[in-house]
Write an enzyme that holds these catalytic residues in place. Structure first.
Site, PDB file in Angstrom:
ATOM      1  N   LYS A  16      42.409  62.405  51.582  1.00 57.58           N
ATOM      2  CA  LYS A  16      41.990  63.306  50.489  1.00 57.58           C
ATOM      3  C   LYS A  16      40.509  63.117  50.163  1.00 57.58           C
ATOM      4  CE  LYS A  16      44.968  61.730  47.450  1.00 57.58           C
ATOM      5  NZ  LYS A  16      45.674  60.682  48.214  1.00 57.58           N
ATOM      6  N   ARG A  91      49.075  62.412  39.200  1.00 51.41           N
ATOM      7  CA  ARG A  91      49.902  61.506  39.982  1.00 51.41           C
ATOM      8  C   ARG A  91      51.299  61.349  39.403  1.00 51.41           C
ATOM      9  NH1 ARG A  91      45.514  58.529  42.513  1.00 51.41           N
ATOM     10  NH2 ARG A  91      46.252  56.993  44.014  1.00 51.41           N
ATOM     11  N   ARG A 130      40.627  50.851  57.460  1.00 51.64           N
ATOM     12  CA  ARG A 130      39.479  51.662  57.031  1.00 51.64           C
ATOM     13  C   ARG A 130      38.303  50.849  56.508  1.00 51.64           C
ATOM     14  NH1 ARG A 130      42.022  55.314  52.088  1.00 51.64           N
ATOM     15  NH2 ARG A 130      42.465  53.638  50.620  1.00 51.64           N
ATOM     16  N   ARG A 134      38.165  47.655  49.620  1.00 54.37           N
ATOM     17  CA  ARG A 134      38.947  47.797  48.387  1.00 54.37           C
ATOM     18  C   ARG A 134      39.947  46.657  48.261  1.00 54.37           C
ATOM     19  NH1 ARG A 134      40.881  53.983  47.654  1.00 54.37           N
ATOM     20  NH2 ARG A 134      42.534  52.871  46.565  1.00 54.37           N
ATOM     21  N   ARG A 145      51.859  50.933  46.719  1.00 52.23           N
ATOM     22  CA  ARG A 145      51.241  52.239  46.441  1.00 52.23           C
ATOM     23  C   ARG A 145      52.042  53.371  47.101  1.00 52.23           C
ATOM     24  NH1 ARG A 145      45.543  50.916  48.568  1.00 52.23           N
ATOM     25  NH2 ARG A 145      45.104  53.141  48.309  1.00 52.23           N
TER      26      ARG A 145
END
Ligand code: AMP
Length: 187
Positions: A16, A91, A130, A134, A145
């Site tokens: 996203k 969300r 990635r 984070r 998550r």
């Protein structure tokens, strides 16, 4: 419709954020990433950041009553007038219902929903590789998550009923960028 009010939905790792960047460049409207807003708050050590950090590190959701006013304030700013790209909000069903009400209050046109679809196995692989640094991109937190996505966020797609356009989010970069632009044209 003259406003381009986009809502990018999809699980963590669906791309996203990457696709939102492309849409920012293409349409000149702002990306509203609630994850980025929270990470900035954490980095600055603000009261919001202090509250959000532990929740984010667990992979849980920051409470609706905290998130909803943040988004309403952001959507009220003049740069959102021609349109905006929501990335990471709503969300929960409560956030989606609050968003509907605030768009009416702000006199805004309807949302266009793009729902990114990527197989679960690919999501975990993508997130773990990635390398964005984070603190919530570890296997345990990503598992949580994804659970939270399924239980809290997937029902938001039902809230929008048939009104969304599905986007195949597999692959990377150019192929899915073309799919996203086609989806926006068709939304
Ligand atoms: P993201 O960058 O969208 O993956 O968000 C990172 C984390 O920020 C999430 O795992 C949540 O802890 C928190 N977060 C972001 N957006 C929201 C939201 N709309 N509601 C609740 N928590 C959120």
């Amino acid at each position: 419709m003259s406003e381009l009010n986009l809502n990018l939905m999809g699980p963590p790792g669906a791309g996203k954020g990457t696709q939102a960047q492309l849409l920012v460049e293409r349409f000149g409207i702002p990306q509203i990433s609630t994850g980025d807003i929270l990470r900035e708050a954490v980095a600055s050590g603000s009261p919001l950041g202090v509250q959000a950090k532990a929740i984010m590190d667990r992979g849980d959701l920051v409470p609706d009553e905290v998130m909803i006013p943040i988004v309403e304030e952001r959507l009220s700013r003049p740069d959102c007038q021609p349109g905006f790209i929501l990335d990471g909000f709503p969300r929960t069903r409560a956030q989606a219902e609050a968003l509907d009400r605030m768009l009416v209050r702000l006199g805004r046109e309807a949302l266009r929903v793009l729902a990114f679809e990527v197989p679960d196995a690919e999501l975990m692989k993508r997130i773990l590789s990635r390398g964005e640094g984070r603190t919530d991109d570890n296997e345990e937190t990503v598992t949580k998550r994804l659970d939270v996505y399924r239980s809290e966020t997937a029902p938001v797609l039902e809230h929008y009923g048939w009104g969304g356009v599905k986007v195949d989010g597999t692959g990377s970069g150019a192929p899915s960028a073309a799919r996203v632009l086609a989806a926006v044209e068709g939304s």
